[in-house]
Write a protein that holds these residues in place. Structure first.
Motif, short mmCIF file in Angstrom:
data_model
loop_
_atom_site.label_atom_id
_atom_site.label_comp_id
_atom_site.label_asym_id
_atom_site.label_seq_id
_atom_site.Cartn_x
_atom_site.Cartn_y
_atom_site.Cartn_z
N GLN A 10 12.35 -1.70 2.62
CA GLN A 10 11.64 -2.11 1.54
C GLN A 10 10.25 -2.22 1.59
N ARG A 11 9.52 -2.61 2.58
CA ARG A 11 8.14 -2.47 2.90
C ARG A 11 7.47 -1.01 2.44
N ILE A 12 8.23 -0.23 2.95
CA ILE A 12 8.01 1.25 2.97
C ILE A 12 7.61 1.63 1.33
N LYS A 13 8.81 1.15 0.68
CA LYS A 13 9.06 1.28 -0.80
C LYS A 13 8.07 0.62 -1.57
N ASN A 14 7.60 -0.49 -1.13
CA ASN A 14 6.61 -1.35 -1.64
C ASN A 14 5.09 -0.80 -1.46
N GLY A 15 5.00 0.29 -0.72
CA GLY A 15 3.66 0.71 -0.56
C GLY A 15 2.73 0.34 0.65
N GLU A 16 3.54 -0.59 1.52
CA GLU A 16 2.76 -1.23 2.35
C GLU A 16 2.57 -0.43 3.72
N LEU A 17 3.18 0.85 3.70
CA LEU A 17 2.91 1.70 4.91
C LEU A 17 1.52 2.48 5.17
N VAL A 36 3.13 1.71 10.76
CA VAL A 36 2.11 0.97 10.95
C VAL A 36 1.96 0.48 9.57
N PHE A 37 1.99 -0.90 9.04
CA PHE A 37 1.72 -1.42 8.03
C PHE A 37 0.47 -2.03 7.89
N LYS A 38 0.22 -2.27 6.50
CA LYS A 38 -1.07 -2.86 6.01
C LYS A 38 -1.11 -4.47 6.34
N THR A 39 0.17 -5.03 6.21
CA THR A 39 0.41 -6.43 6.30
C THR A 39 1.26 -6.58 7.71
N GLU A 40 1.19 -8.01 7.99
CA GLU A 40 1.76 -8.37 9.25
C GLU A 40 3.37 -8.48 9.01
N PRO A 41 4.03 -8.18 9.86
CA PRO A 41 3.75 -7.65 11.26
C PRO A 41 3.32 -6.22 11.00
N ASN A 42 2.15 -5.69 11.74
CA ASN A 42 1.80 -4.36 11.53
C ASN A 42 2.44 -3.28 12.00
N TYR A 43 2.92 -3.44 13.41
CA TYR A 43 3.48 -2.45 13.86
C TYR A 43 5.19 -2.59 14.32
N LEU A 57 12.73 9.15 3.63
CA LEU A 57 12.18 8.22 3.22
C LEU A 57 10.52 8.29 3.41
N LEU A 58 10.38 8.59 4.67
CA LEU A 58 8.72 8.83 4.81
C LEU A 58 8.21 10.09 4.13
N GLU A 59 8.98 11.02 3.96
CA GLU A 59 8.40 12.29 3.20
C GLU A 59 8.24 11.95 1.77
N THR A 60 9.34 11.12 1.22
CA THR A 60 9.26 11.14 -0.18
C THR A 60 8.06 9.98 -0.48
N GLU A 61 7.86 9.02 0.31
CA GLU A 61 6.79 8.31 0.06
C GLU A 61 5.53 8.83 0.44
N THR A 62 5.39 9.50 1.13
CA THR A 62 4.05 10.42 1.58
C THR A 62 3.63 11.10 0.43
N LYS A 63 4.53 12.11 -0.23
CA LYS A 63 4.56 12.69 -1.39
C LYS A 63 3.98 11.80 -2.71
N LEU A 64 4.83 10.58 -2.77
CA LEU A 64 4.63 9.75 -3.98
C LEU A 64 3.07 9.12 -3.79
N ASN A 65 2.58 8.87 -2.54
CA ASN A 65 1.34 8.27 -2.19
C ASN A 65 0.29 9.34 -2.70
#
Length: 71
Positions: A10-17, A36-43, A57-65
């Motif tokens: 959910q944090r990945i989908k919310n753009g926190e990564l 590694v996230f922008k908010t706590e917990p970071n790692y 999921l990481l590939e999709t979010e990377t393309k979206l970002n």
């Protein structure tokens, strides 16, 4: 029980990564994918047997970002 993977996804989908990397010597875990996230917990470490749940999921979010940055 804390829904560890559901919260992370959910944090990945919310753009926190912020970024991610692979580690061969993460403390008390060893080999893992480290998110590694922008908010706590970071790692957040992901063990190898769970990689398949995150790679698409990481590939999709990377393309979206990347698309958002061009706008």
């Amino acid at each position: 029980m804390y829904p560890y993977h559901n919260k992370i996804k959910q944090r990945i989908k919310n753009g926190e990564l912020k970024t991610y990397f692979y580690s061969n010597s993460y403390p008390k875990i060893g080999e893992c994918l480290v998110l590694v996230f922008k908010t706590e917990p970071n790692y957040r470490p992901i063990r190898p047997y769970r990689y398949h749940e995150y790679l698409d999921l990481l590939e999709t979010e990377t393309k979206l970002n990347a698309g958002k940055q061009k706008s």
